[in-house]
Scaffold this motif. Structure first.
Motif: not given
Lengths: 85, 85
Positions: A21-24, B24-27, B62-70, B72-76
Motif C-alpha cells: 500500500r501507498l499512503q500519501i 507531504i508524507i508518502v509512505a 526539507k526532505l527526509s527519507v526513512d526506512k523501517q521494516g516494510d 519507506e517513508v518520504l517526508e517533505l
C-alpha cells in the motif's frame, strides 16, 4: 517516531494478504487570508503522478479530507492490487 | 486521531511567526520483489505539482527519507515564505 505509530496502530491483520500500500498525506497549515486552498487540485495532480509509476483504479484509492484548526489534512490511501487483476 | 498528535508534538513555538507550512508524507509499504522503488521520482514529481500552486525555492523544502521494516517513508516539509521575499 510518532508517525510510525500511526501506521502501526492500524491492525496488522489481513497479514496473510501480502498487499502493498501507498499512503500519501498532505497537511497544509494555513493562516487566515493566506494562500488559496489548493488541496483539492493538488490531490488529483498527485494521483496523476502516482499513476505514472503504478496502475491504479478509482476503487483502489480511498480519500479523506479533514480540517482541524489551522490544519487541512488530505489523506490518500492506495492499495496496490495484484496487477494480474 | 494519531496523525494530528504527530503535528501537535512539534513545538507550537515560533508561534509569533505566522508562517504557513505544507507537509507531504508518502509512505510506501512494500513487499519484497514487489513494484520498483519509485519514491525518489515521485518526490520530485510531487514538488513539481506543488509548484503549480505556490512558489517555492529549494531552501524552503526539507526532505527526509526513512526506512523501517516494510515501510519507506518520504517526508517533505515546505515552509511557505512571504512571497515578497
Amino acid at each position: 517516531m510518532k508517525f510510525f505509530d500511526f501506521f502501526k496502530s492500524k491492525k496488522p491483520g489481513s497479514a496473510s494478504v501480502a498487499k502493498e500500500r501507498l499512503q500519501i498525506i498532505v497537511a497544509h497549515e494555513r493562516r487566515p487570508a493566506s494562500t488559496p486552498d489548493f488541496l483539492p487540485q493538488l490531490q488529483s495532480d498527485i494521483l496523476e503522478v502516482v499513476r505514472k509509476y503504478i496502475q491504479i483504479s478509482e476503487e483502489q484509492v480511498k480519500l479523506s479530507v479533514d480540517k482541524q484548526g489551522d490544519f487541512e489534512v488530505l489523506e490518500l490511501n492506495i492499495s496496490l492490487a495484484d496487477p494480474g487483476k
